[in-house]
Design a protein around this motif. Sequence first.
Motif, PDB file in Angstrom:
ATOM      1  N   ILE A 140      26.826  -2.922   2.426  1.00 13.69           N
ATOM      2  CA  ILE A 140      26.228  -2.481   1.982  1.00 13.69           C
ATOM      3  C   ILE A 140      24.946  -3.745   2.973  1.00 13.69           C
ATOM      4  CG2 ILE A 140      24.245  -1.860   0.535  1.00 13.69           C
ATOM      5  CD1 ILE A 140      25.828  -0.441  -0.306  1.00 13.69           C
ATOM      6  N   ASN A 141      25.742  -4.879   2.832  1.00 17.14           N
ATOM      7  CA  ASN A 141      24.873  -5.625   3.286  1.00 17.14           C
ATOM      8  C   ASN A 141      24.317  -5.875   4.824  1.00 17.14           C
ATOM      9  OD1 ASN A 141      24.331  -6.991   1.140  1.00 17.14           O
ATOM     10  ND2 ASN A 141      25.456  -8.549   1.400  1.00 17.14           N
ATOM     11  N   GLU A 142      25.467  -5.540   5.381  1.00 14.45           N
ATOM     12  CA  GLU A 142      25.896  -5.308   7.029  1.00 14.45           C
ATOM     13  C   GLU A 142      25.081  -3.695   7.291  1.00 14.45           C
ATOM     14  OE1 GLU A 142      28.841  -5.457   8.992  1.00 14.45           O
ATOM     15  OE2 GLU A 142      28.284  -5.788  11.243  1.00 14.45           O
ATOM     16  N   ALA A 143      25.036  -2.950   6.127  1.00  9.73           N
ATOM     17  CA  ALA A 143      24.365  -0.597   6.536  1.00  9.73           C
ATOM     18  C   ALA A 143      23.015  -1.357   6.727  1.00  9.73           C
ATOM     19  CB  ALA A 143      24.749  -0.742   5.845  1.00  9.73           C
ATOM     20  N   VAL A 144      21.918  -2.549   5.852  1.00 11.16           N
ATOM     21  CA  VAL A 144      20.611  -2.481   5.662  1.00 11.16           C
ATOM     22  C   VAL A 144      20.771  -2.963   7.475  1.00 11.16           C
ATOM     23  CG1 VAL A 144      19.142  -4.501   5.323  1.00 11.16           C
ATOM     24  CG2 VAL A 144      20.469  -3.304   3.408  1.00 11.16           C
ATOM     25  N   GLU A 145      20.989  -3.709   8.189  1.00 10.77           N
ATOM     26  CA  GLU A 145      20.469  -3.625   9.828  1.00 10.77           C
ATOM     27  C   GLU A 145      20.548  -2.507  10.345  1.00 10.77           C
ATOM     28  OE1 GLU A 145      22.602  -6.725  11.874  1.00 10.77           O
ATOM     29  OE2 GLU A 145      23.169  -7.633   9.724  1.00 10.77           O
ATOM     30  N   TYR A 146      20.964  -1.937  10.516  1.00 11.55           N
ATOM     31  CA  TYR A 146      20.925  -0.608  10.829  1.00 11.55           C
ATOM     32  C   TYR A 146      20.372   1.026   9.886  1.00 11.55           C
ATOM     33  CZ  TYR A 146      24.436  -3.548  12.985  1.00 11.55           C
ATOM     34  OH  TYR A 146      25.443  -4.731  13.326  1.00 11.55           O
ATOM     35  N   SER A 147      19.617   0.932   9.215  1.00 13.97           N
ATOM     36  CA  SER A 147      19.220   2.062   8.427  1.00 13.97           C
ATOM     37  C   SER A 147      18.027   1.979   7.840  1.00 13.97           C
ATOM     38  CB  SER A 147      19.939   2.561   7.131  1.00 13.97           C
ATOM     39  OG  SER A 147      19.928   3.166   6.954  1.00 13.97           O
ATOM     40  N   ASP A 148      17.105   2.773   7.960  1.00  9.83           N
ATOM     41  CA  ASP A 148      15.972   2.281   8.221  1.00  9.83           C
ATOM     42  C   ASP A 148      15.661   3.141   6.785  1.00  9.83           C
ATOM     43  OD1 ASP A 148      14.793   2.073  10.504  1.00  9.83           O
ATOM     44  OD2 ASP A 148      14.979   4.060  11.248  1.00  9.83           O
ATOM     45  N   LEU A 149      16.226   3.797   5.972  1.00 11.74           N
ATOM     46  CA  LEU A 149      16.697   4.334   4.216  1.00 11.74           C
ATOM     47  C   LEU A 149      17.655   4.563   3.720  1.00 11.74           C
ATOM     48  CD1 LEU A 149      14.575   5.880   2.250  1.00 11.74           C
ATOM     49  CD2 LEU A 149      14.288   7.872   3.775  1.00 11.74           C
ATOM     50  N   PHE A 150      17.785   4.079   2.317  1.00 16.20           N
ATOM     51  CA  PHE A 150      18.694   4.344   1.734  1.00 16.20           C
ATOM     52  C   PHE A 150      18.185   5.753   0.650  1.00 16.20           C
ATOM     53  CE2 PHE A 150      20.514   0.754   3.786  1.00 16.20           C
ATOM     54  CZ  PHE A 150      21.812   0.979   3.660  1.00 16.20           C
ATOM     55  N   LEU A 151      19.370   7.055   0.938  1.00 14.98           N
ATOM     56  CA  LEU A 151      19.556   7.845  -0.375  1.00 14.98           C
ATOM     57  C   LEU A 151      20.812   7.091  -1.161  1.00 14.98           C
ATOM     58  CD1 LEU A 151      19.299  11.102   1.784  1.00 14.98           C
ATOM     59  CD2 LEU A 151      17.474   9.250   1.188  1.00 14.98           C
ATOM     60  N   TYR A 152      20.560   6.449  -2.197  1.00 14.47           N
ATOM     61  CA  TYR A 152      20.913   6.092  -3.119  1.00 14.47           C
ATOM     62  C   TYR A 152      21.743   6.531  -4.478  1.00 14.47           C
ATOM     63  CZ  TYR A 152      23.520   1.731  -4.628  1.00 14.47           C
ATOM     64  OH  TYR A 152      24.866   0.672  -4.925  1.00 14.47           O
ATOM     65  N   ASP A 153      22.837   7.196  -4.544  1.00 16.20           N
ATOM     66  CA  ASP A 153      23.519   8.344  -6.076  1.00 16.20           C
ATOM     67  C   ASP A 153      23.217   6.903  -7.163  1.00 16.20           C
ATOM     68  OD1 ASP A 153      23.060  10.324  -3.638  1.00 16.20           O
ATOM     69  OD2 ASP A 153      25.371  10.225  -4.191  1.00 16.20           O
ATOM     70  N   LEU A 154      22.748   7.501  -7.860  1.00 17.96           N
ATOM     71  CA  LEU A 154      22.759   7.426  -9.369  1.00 17.96           C
ATOM     72  C   LEU A 154      23.113   8.328 -10.726  1.00 17.96           C
ATOM     73  CD1 LEU A 154      23.045   4.206 -10.274  1.00 17.96           C
ATOM     74  CD2 LEU A 154      20.861   3.795 -11.005  1.00 17.96           C
ATOM     75  N   LYS A 155      24.653   7.682 -10.997  1.00 15.93           N
ATOM     76  CA  LYS A 155      25.061   8.878 -11.962  1.00 15.93           C
ATOM     77  C   LYS A 155      25.114   9.258 -13.247  1.00 15.93           C
ATOM     78  CE  LYS A 155      28.179   9.881  -7.978  1.00 15.93           C
ATOM     79  NZ  LYS A 155      27.363   9.603  -6.838  1.00 15.93           N
ATOM     80  N   LEU A 156      25.720   8.271 -14.051  1.00 18.45           N
ATOM     81  CA  LEU A 156      25.997   7.592 -14.874  1.00 18.45           C
ATOM     82  C   LEU A 156      26.163   6.656 -15.631  1.00 18.45           C
ATOM     83  CD1 LEU A 156      29.034  10.176 -15.392  1.00 18.45           C
ATOM     84  CD2 LEU A 156      26.586  10.263 -17.092  1.00 18.45           C
ATOM     85  N   MET A 157      25.220   5.437 -16.495  1.00 20.62           N
ATOM     86  CA  MET A 157      24.687   4.305 -17.072  1.00 20.62           C
ATOM     87  C   MET A 157      25.695   3.633 -17.723  1.00 20.62           C
ATOM     88  SD  MET A 157      22.211   3.405 -14.816  1.00 20.62           S
ATOM     89  CE  MET A 157      22.387   1.379 -15.648  1.00 20.62           C
TER      90      MET A 157
END
Length: 271
Positions: A140-157
């Motif tokens: 994830i930390n590396e992905a930050v370098e190449y992606s302008d935006l994240f669509l991030y799923d949150l389902k159940l706490m």
Amino acid sequence: MDNQQKGIIFNIQRFAIYDGPGIRTTVFLKGCPLRCWWCHNPESHEPLPEKIEGCNVRRGFDQSFSMGKDEIGKEISVNELVNEIVKDKIFYEESDGGVTFSGGEPLMQPDFLFEALKECKTQGIHTTIDTSGYSPSEVINEAVEYSDLFLYDLKLMNDDIHQKYTGVSNQLILKNLIELDQLGKKIILRIPIVPEITDSNENLRAIRGFVSYLNNLIEVNLLPYHRAGEGKYQRYGKENKMDKTDSPDSQNLESIKQFFSELKCRVKIGG
Ligand code: SF4
């Protein structure tokens, strides 16, 4: 560009309008570590291409880029893929769109994904990753370098309930979401609204409380469960655990939208 790094995808959807801003091309990477009961892409789960016996598999592939009709998933090089993506560059530019890498879980193929993202950035294309968040933190930390935006799923706490309905713990997902926010990346949160599973007051209250501390949350998408994926379970011979569940009613969706509007960011029903 001659990047021969290979990855496995199962679809390319052009002119997508629900996977981030503007008009986009969405690339679906194969493989997912989760098994959400409500998943409408069960063909994404296994990481390798699969042969399907005796059926006709329809896809949203462009005619020039088709797969065998009895096969799910295809190996493709970064070079081939980016050549497909750039075909619609004019539409991205005119609509503030770009490319979205989805799945499955795109972070399961980090080498391929990062090379593809890098090439897209070189071409000046806006990049988005659509993720379950279930990935090693360093990826994830590396992905930050190449992606302008994240669509991030949150389902159940609740972690026990999360494990029951997705097959994995939510601890890594929650940790990665906080880290992503601390790294300053823009996040659109995606919450599947699944009757009697994710739509309880307790769960929605816990999600809202958790994400209220994020600094880079720009939007919340409420994704109503729908039965569109039902036929795929039959077609691919996979067990459908949701065969008695209907879509949430529109009044309930509106009240959930109202509930999340306290977050002071845009809240939408749908992607
Ligand atoms: S994370 Fe997404 S692709 Fe994976 S099982 Fe869940 S809904 Fe399906």
